[in-house]
Design a protein around this motif. Structure first.
Motif, mmCIF file in Angstrom:
data_model
loop_
_atom_site.group_PDB
_atom_site.id
_atom_site.type_symbol
_atom_site.label_atom_id
_atom_site.label_comp_id
_atom_site.label_asym_id
_atom_site.label_seq_id
_atom_site.Cartn_x
_atom_site.Cartn_y
_atom_site.Cartn_z
ATOM 1 N N SER A 1 -13.318 -28.053 8.666
ATOM 2 C CA SER A 1 -12.129 -27.294 9.112
ATOM 3 C C SER A 1 -11.719 -26.226 8.104
ATOM 4 N N GLY A 2 -12.426 -26.163 6.951
ATOM 5 C CA GLY A 2 -12.089 -25.147 5.954
ATOM 6 C C GLY A 2 -11.153 -25.643 4.859
ATOM 7 N N ASN A 3 -10.909 -26.952 4.834
ATOM 8 C CA ASN A 3 -10.125 -27.491 3.711
ATOM 9 C C ASN A 3 -11.032 -27.612 2.499
ATOM 10 N N ARG A 4 -10.465 -27.319 1.340
ATOM 11 C CA ARG A 4 -11.259 -27.282 0.109
ATOM 12 C C ARG A 4 -10.647 -28.199 -0.932
ATOM 13 N N LEU A 5 -11.506 -28.897 -1.640
ATOM 14 C CA LEU A 5 -11.080 -29.703 -2.781
ATOM 15 C C LEU A 5 -11.582 -28.998 -4.032
ATOM 16 N N GLY A 6 -10.644 -28.468 -4.821
ATOM 17 C CA GLY A 6 -11.042 -27.785 -6.051
ATOM 18 C C GLY A 6 -11.113 -28.769 -7.203
ATOM 19 N N ARG A 7 -11.072 -28.236 -8.412
ATOM 20 C CA ARG A 7 -11.139 -29.108 -9.593
ATOM 21 C C ARG A 7 -9.746 -29.513 -10.075
ATOM 22 N N GLY A 8 -8.740 -29.103 -9.320
ATOM 23 C CA GLY A 8 -7.399 -29.577 -9.637
ATOM 24 C C GLY A 8 -6.563 -28.621 -10.471
ATOM 25 N N LYS A 9 -7.122 -27.457 -10.779
ATOM 26 C CA LYS A 9 -6.374 -26.518 -11.613
ATOM 27 C C LYS A 9 -5.622 -25.463 -10.777
ATOM 28 N N GLY A 10 -6.060 -25.274 -9.534
ATOM 29 C CA GLY A 10 -5.350 -24.346 -8.646
ATOM 30 C C GLY A 10 -5.633 -22.872 -8.877
ATOM 31 N N PHE A 11 -6.715 -22.555 -9.595
ATOM 32 C CA PHE A 11 -7.025 -21.144 -9.890
ATOM 33 C C PHE A 11 -7.137 -20.310 -8.616
ATOM 34 N N TYR A 12 -7.943 -20.790 -7.683
ATOM 35 C CA TYR A 12 -8.222 -19.988 -6.488
ATOM 36 C C TYR A 12 -7.037 -19.950 -5.533
ATOM 37 N N ASP A 13 -6.337 -21.078 -5.413
ATOM 38 C CA ASP A 13 -5.162 -21.093 -4.524
ATOM 39 C C ASP A 13 -4.137 -20.059 -4.999
ATOM 40 N N THR A 14 -3.911 -20.043 -6.319
ATOM 41 C CA THR A 14 -2.940 -19.097 -6.882
ATOM 42 C C THR A 14 -3.426 -17.658 -6.703
ATOM 43 N N TYR A 15 -4.731 -17.452 -6.874
ATOM 44 C CA TYR A 15 -5.262 -16.092 -6.753
ATOM 45 C C TYR A 15 -5.154 -15.596 -5.311
ATOM 46 N N LEU A 16 -5.418 -16.470 -4.362
ATOM 47 C CA LEU A 16 -5.341 -16.057 -2.950
ATOM 48 C C LEU A 16 -3.906 -15.713 -2.560
ATOM 49 N N GLU A 17 -2.957 -16.404 -3.172
ATOM 50 C CA GLU A 17 -1.547 -16.045 -2.916
ATOM 51 C C GLU A 17 -1.264 -14.626 -3.407
ATOM 52 N N ARG A 18 -1.827 -14.279 -4.568
ATOM 53 C CA ARG A 18 -1.663 -12.908 -5.072
ATOM 54 C C ARG A 18 -2.337 -11.905 -4.134
ATOM 55 N N CYS A 19 -3.513 -12.282 -3.613
ATOM 56 C CA CYS A 19 -4.222 -11.389 -2.685
ATOM 57 C C CYS A 19 -3.370 -11.078 -1.462
ATOM 58 N N MET A 20 -2.634 -12.077 -0.997
ATOM 59 C CA MET A 20 -1.838 -11.900 0.218
ATOM 60 C C MET A 20 -0.740 -10.856 0.018
ATOM 61 N N LYS A 21 -0.351 -10.663 -1.233
ATOM 62 C CA LYS A 21 0.708 -9.677 -1.519
ATOM 63 C C LYS A 21 0.130 -8.267 -1.680
ATOM 64 N N HIS A 22 -1.192 -8.179 -1.768
ATOM 65 C CA HIS A 22 -1.844 -6.876 -1.941
ATOM 66 C C HIS A 22 -1.806 -6.128 -0.602
ATOM 67 N N PRO A 23 -1.651 -4.787 -0.654
ATOM 68 C CA PRO A 23 -1.590 -4.008 0.601
ATOM 69 C C PRO A 23 -2.773 -4.283 1.534
ATOM 70 N N LYS A 24 -3.919 -4.589 0.942
ATOM 71 C CA LYS A 24 -5.111 -4.833 1.768
ATOM 72 C C LYS A 24 -5.041 -6.184 2.485
ATOM 73 N N GLY A 25 -4.193 -7.080 1.957
ATOM 74 C CA GLY A 25 -4.084 -8.403 2.576
ATOM 75 C C GLY A 25 -5.151 -9.355 2.073
ATOM 76 N N LYS A 26 -5.163 -10.539 2.656
ATOM 77 C CA LYS A 26 -6.055 -11.592 2.172
ATOM 78 C C LYS A 26 -7.512 -11.286 2.524
ATOM 79 N N PRO A 27 -8.393 -11.384 1.527
ATOM 80 C CA PRO A 27 -9.814 -11.168 1.820
ATOM 81 C C PRO A 27 -10.365 -12.332 2.650
ATOM 82 N N TYR A 28 -11.479 -12.101 3.300
ATOM 83 C CA TYR A 28 -12.174 -13.185 4.004
ATOM 84 C C TYR A 28 -12.746 -14.119 2.945
ATOM 85 N N THR A 29 -12.690 -15.410 3.198
ATOM 86 C CA THR A 29 -13.180 -16.369 2.186
ATOM 87 C C THR A 29 -14.313 -17.201 2.770
ATOM 88 N N ILE A 30 -15.396 -17.258 2.020
ATOM 89 C CA ILE A 30 -16.554 -18.075 2.416
ATOM 90 C C ILE A 30 -16.876 -19.018 1.260
#
Length: 201
Positions: free
Chosen positions: A142-171
């Motif tokens: 379903s696209g749920n991800r288990l990271g290493r627990g530091k939240g690097f990517y989750d935090t970065y994607l939140e920043r992406c959402m604030k960018h004029p271009k919007g959230k990038p596609y994630t694979i």
């Protein structure tokens, strides 16, 4: 929350065990299969600005992908993690394969530009990103991800959402041993658009 944390920890352990059982040959074989899948993926073909993780020993190998990104003349960005103070991560521009080979190794044995290396473009300070290839320990379909627990990517994607271009596609790129029935998640966990893995025939 405590129950969720415990569930994630148990699952991390289980997936690490499964991936540790894979031979280097098998990791390489699956990585090549996924690279080929990616190379024909419409989102990859059309993207101009792509962020690629530099793989650790328990992750899908990305060297061939990075070579292909440069061959096709796309802009390649790689993570720079700040581990000392926070879970802050930037995606900074990689100029060439030679550039990658000269980067220093971190404590995690990943190459990354140093904090002093300020000349590199950060993806979000300019044109944003079209596509982010996501690492992780475990994934479900379903696209749920288990990271290493530091939240690097989750935090970065939140920043992406604030960018004029919007959230990038994630694979996400996953060994099939990293697939789970269901990943336990909370509201801070960002869903991934697509998980690439080798489907059993």
């Amino acid at each position: 929350m405590a129950a969720l944390r415990a569930a994630k920890q148990a699952l991390r352990k289980e997936i690490k065990r499964r991936v540790a059982a894979l031979s280097d040959e098998e990791k390489h074989r699956q990585s090549m299969v996924l690279s080929q899948q990616l190379f024909t993926h419409p989102k990859y073909v059309s993207c101009q600005r792509i962020a690629v993780f530099l793989s650790m020993h328990d992750e899908v190998r990305t060297e061939e992908i990075i070579k292909d990104v440069f061959k096709r003349g796309k802009s390649c960005f790689i993570p720079r993690y700040e581990t000392t103070t926070s879970n802050h991560m930037d995606m900074v521009k990689l100029h060439s394969l030679q550039d990658m080979e000269t980067l220093p190794l971190t404590a995690w044995n990943i190459r990354q530009p140093t904090a002093e290396d300020t000349s590199r473009e950060e993806a979000l300070s300019a044109g944003g990103l079209d596509l982010i290839l996501m690492p992780g320990l475990g994934f479900d379909r379903s696209g749920n991800r288990l990271g290493r627990g530091k939240g690097f990517y989750d935090t970065y994607l939140e920043r992406c959402m604030k960018h004029p271009k919007g959230k990038p596609y994630t694979i996400a790129l996953a060994f099939k041993e990293q697939l789970c029935q269901e990943i336990p998640v909370d509201d801070n966990d960002v869903l991934i658009d697509e998980v690439l893995y080798e489907a059993d025939e």
